[in-house]
Design a protein around this motif. Sequence first.
Motif, PDB file in Angstrom:
ATOM      1  N   ARG A 148      37.005 -68.609 -35.229  1.00 65.57           N
ATOM      2  CA  ARG A 148      37.130 -67.615 -34.160  1.00 65.57           C
ATOM      3  C   ARG A 148      38.531 -67.000 -34.137  1.00 65.57           C
ATOM      4  O   ARG A 148      38.695 -65.785 -33.948  1.00 65.57           O
ATOM      5  CB  ARG A 148      36.830 -68.256 -32.803  1.00 65.57           C
ATOM      6  N   PHE A 149      39.527 -67.859 -34.345  1.00 67.77           N
ATOM      7  CA  PHE A 149      40.906 -67.359 -34.351  1.00 67.77           C
ATOM      8  C   PHE A 149      41.125 -66.394 -35.523  1.00 67.77           C
ATOM      9  O   PHE A 149      41.768 -65.343 -35.361  1.00 67.77           O
ATOM     10  CB  PHE A 149      41.867 -68.536 -34.444  1.00 67.77           C
ATOM     11  N   ASN A 151      38.770 -64.627 -37.083  1.00 66.65           N
ATOM     12  CA  ASN A 151      38.019 -63.391 -36.810  1.00 66.65           C
ATOM     13  C   ASN A 151      38.748 -62.519 -35.796  1.00 66.65           C
ATOM     14  O   ASN A 151      38.745 -61.288 -35.905  1.00 66.65           O
ATOM     15  CB  ASN A 151      36.621 -63.729 -36.298  1.00 66.65           C
ATOM     16  N   LYS A 152      39.357 -63.176 -34.800  1.00 65.02           N
ATOM     17  CA  LYS A 152      40.095 -62.419 -33.791  1.00 65.02           C
ATOM     18  C   LYS A 152      41.284 -61.721 -34.415  1.00 65.02           C
ATOM     19  O   LYS A 152      41.577 -60.551 -34.098  1.00 65.02           O
ATOM     20  CB  LYS A 152      40.565 -63.380 -32.687  1.00 65.02           C
ATOM     21  N   GLN A 153      41.978 -62.432 -35.314  1.00 68.96           N
ATOM     22  CA  GLN A 153      43.117 -61.808 -35.985  1.00 68.96           C
ATOM     23  C   GLN A 153      42.671 -60.630 -36.848  1.00 68.96           C
ATOM     24  O   GLN A 153      43.312 -59.572 -36.853  1.00 68.96           O
ATOM     25  CB  GLN A 153      43.837 -62.840 -36.841  1.00 68.96           C
ATOM     26  N   GLU A 155      39.991 -58.845 -36.407  1.00 65.03           N
ATOM     27  CA  GLU A 155      39.564 -57.765 -35.522  1.00 65.03           C
ATOM     28  C   GLU A 155      40.763 -56.990 -34.973  1.00 65.03           C
ATOM     29  O   GLU A 155      40.744 -55.749 -34.905  1.00 65.03           O
ATOM     30  CB  GLU A 155      38.745 -58.347 -34.365  1.00 65.03           C
ATOM     31  N   ARG A 156      41.818 -57.722 -34.596  1.00 66.56           N
ATOM     32  CA  ARG A 156      43.014 -57.036 -34.117  1.00 66.56           C
ATOM     33  C   ARG A 156      43.647 -56.193 -35.212  1.00 66.56           C
ATOM     34  O   ARG A 156      44.151 -55.087 -34.948  1.00 66.56           O
ATOM     35  CB  ARG A 156      44.017 -58.072 -33.616  1.00 66.56           C
TER      36      ARG A 156
END
Length: 271
Positions: A148-149, A151-153, A155-156
């Motif tokens: 998740r971390f 993917n979040k990075q 995505e950002r």
Amino acid sequence: MEEDEEEDYMSDLFIKQDVRPGLPMMRRMKETIQKEEKQKEANEKNRQKSIKEEEKERRDLVLKSALGTENKGFALLQKMGYKSGQALGKSGEGIVEPIPLNIKTGRSGLGHEELKKRKAEEKLENYRQKLHMKKQANEQAADQFRIRFKNKQEERKMEGDLRKSQRACQQLDMQKVRPVFLGVGRKATNKDIDVPKETWFWLEPEEEDKKDEEDEEDECTSSDISVSEKLHILTAYLREEHFYCIWCGTTYEDSEDLSSNCPGDSAADHD
């Protein structure tokens, strides 16, 4: 003479005496403990032993003593050539000491100890399995958090690349010169391009409010497109319309120059 026998309070013997506060009390406590221990030992000696304890003492005494010639079994072994301390068997490969005697003192039935041991092993195995499952659950949770971390990075990063592409698209669209035909044989140019091809191609002003319902519908439609899809579409538009690569940060002369000098149309191609 009486004066000589009296204690001299100025002598070294009196000064060397231990007069620390609380010392007499500690001495009395120590003496009390010693008396209690002596009384306990006397009670143990005077206590009448139970039948089981007497039987155990007699049994241990008999088991520790070696068999004598009055024992019929030992006498038979001696007639066959056996000597005390010799191993059993024709060639002396057997046991030397007799098989130990295990006395059952508890009131539980036969097989109870085995059942108890098996239950303890099962309980230990269940506990190990629970620990193993808990460890696996923690590892899975840690892996999911890392995914998740990550993917979040990503995505950002995509959102940052999209904003950079929107900013470049707005600048290139507004700088582009488009021909305007005024009639036969008459041509002019127009640089006043203030409307993007798609509403989300340019960065939206933060202070600008929504004008009408059509704008709201367009925004809802564009919001259905993911960030990665928007980035892919806008990248293709910049390459086809302006020969510009957001990853290279370069505007090429034409499509041939772009295809020959630009590695690709994605960030992975430029890594």
